[in-house]
Design an enzyme around this catalytic site. Structure first.
Site, PDB file in Angstrom:
ATOM      1  N   ALA A 239       0.833  -1.204   0.000  1.00 13.28           N
ATOM      2  CA  ALA A 239       0.000   0.000   0.000  1.00 13.28           C
ATOM      3  C   ALA A 239       0.868   1.255   0.000  1.00 13.28           C
ATOM      4  O   ALA A 239       0.657   2.181  -0.788  1.00 13.28           O
ATOM      5  CB  ALA A 239      -0.934  -0.005   1.203  1.00 13.28           C
ATOM      6  N   TYR A 240       1.852   1.284   0.882  1.00 16.49           N
ATOM      7  CA  TYR A 240       2.739   2.442   0.964  1.00 16.49           C
ATOM      8  C   TYR A 240       3.538   2.604  -0.329  1.00 16.49           C
ATOM      9  O   TYR A 240       3.633   3.704  -0.882  1.00 16.49           O
ATOM     10  CB  TYR A 240       3.685   2.283   2.151  1.00 16.49           C
ATOM     11  CG  TYR A 240       4.596   3.468   2.367  1.00 16.49           C
ATOM     12  CD1 TYR A 240       4.108   4.658   2.917  1.00 16.49           C
ATOM     13  CD2 TYR A 240       5.943   3.411   2.021  1.00 16.49           C
ATOM     14  CE1 TYR A 240       4.943   5.738   3.107  1.00 16.49           C
ATOM     15  CE2 TYR A 240       6.789   4.485   2.221  1.00 16.49           C
ATOM     16  CZ  TYR A 240       6.286   5.654   2.766  1.00 16.49           C
ATOM     17  OH  TYR A 240       7.104   6.731   2.956  1.00 16.49           O
ATOM     18  N   SER A 241       4.095   1.508  -0.824  1.00 15.88           N
ATOM     19  CA  SER A 241       4.887   1.570  -2.060  1.00 15.88           C
ATOM     20  C   SER A 241       4.046   2.054  -3.228  1.00 15.88           C
ATOM     21  O   SER A 241       4.478   2.911  -4.018  1.00 15.88           O
ATOM     22  CB  SER A 241       5.483   0.192  -2.371  1.00 15.88           C
ATOM     23  OG  SER A 241       6.329  -0.242  -1.325  1.00 15.88           O
TER      24      SER A 241
END
Length: 248
Positions: A154-156
């Site tokens: 999700a962050y990436s």
């Protein structure tokens, strides 16, 4: 510390009550700018303003909410004047988990804050910059947006979206005296690490050839130039702060 000339400039820094955003706001004030801190944490905002002094103002803002962002823009310009600098630093890391078991609600929250939040703030501030034919924007991405970190899909993905958004907007505004760039830091020593496991932090540190985490003041030094009038040509670019990790 080299002093970048930001006299007469008014900066908005989202997520400015702590971490990278606060370090950048502090550097801007030291360089002569007035700064409006936008953050969702009221207590941290008060503490940040107490430390930075009278050159700062604060707004409680949920960047994931368009109406909250619009209201903050209007209040900020009423009290502090036209916005000439914008730094989008508000963001969250989210949980560390494999994609196939990642909580759907957490995925949506990370995307809503990191991607939609960056979109909302740019959308609110850019029209005024176009009208005045001047502005400097820096969006905070991450080396994870270039390389992808395991157990952090999700962050990436969110930070890859920020890079793409920056390049698109920079090209859209290239005919104006508006520079839109982003930085892609490696892991920095900030409170966002509290959302991660020690094992995940150590994995990211081990990937950095310099063998340490990024210091927030190092990021602030780069961004201070990116938001200055001296940066009159470079736009739609990504600047790495990876300690040698990034290979492209």
């Amino acid at each position: 510390m080299n002093r970048i000339d930001l006299n007469g400039q008014h900066a908005v820094v989202t997520g400015g009550a702590q971490g990278l955003g606060f370090a950048m706001a502090k550097r801007f004030v030291a360089s002569g700018a007035t700064v409006s801190l936008w953050d969702i944490d009221e207590a941290q905002l008060h503490a940040a303003r107490d430390e930075l002094g009278n050159a700062t103002s604060t707004q409680i803002v949920d960047v994931a909410d368009w109406d909250s962002v619009k209201t903050a823009r209007d209040r900020t310009e009423e009290t502090g004047g036209e916005i000439s600098i914008l730094v989008n630093s508000a963001g969250i890391a989210g949980a560390a988990a494999p994609l196939d078991s990642y909580e759907i609600a957490m995925w949506k929250t990370v995307i809503d804050i990191n991607v939609n939040g960056t979109f909302h703030v740019n959308r609110a501030v850019v029209p005024g910059m176009k009208e005045r034919n001047y502005g400097r924007i820096v969006n905070i991405a991450s080396v994870a947006g270039k390389e992808g970190n395991p157990n952090a899909a999700a962050y990436s993905a969110s930070k890859a979206a920020v890079i793409g958004m920056t390049k698109s907007l920079g090209k859209e505004l290239a005919g104006y005296d508006i520079a839109v760039n982003c930085i892609s830091p490696a892991t920095a020593q900030t409170r966002i690490l509290e959302q991660l496991t020690p094992e995940h932090i150590e994995y990211m540190r081990s990937r950095i050839p310099r063998g340490r985490l990024l210091e927030v003041d190092e990021a602030a030094a780069m961004v201070a130039w990116l938001v200055s009038k001296e940066n009159s040509f470079t736009t739609a670019a990504t600047f790495d702060l990876s300690g040698g990790r990034t290979t492209y």
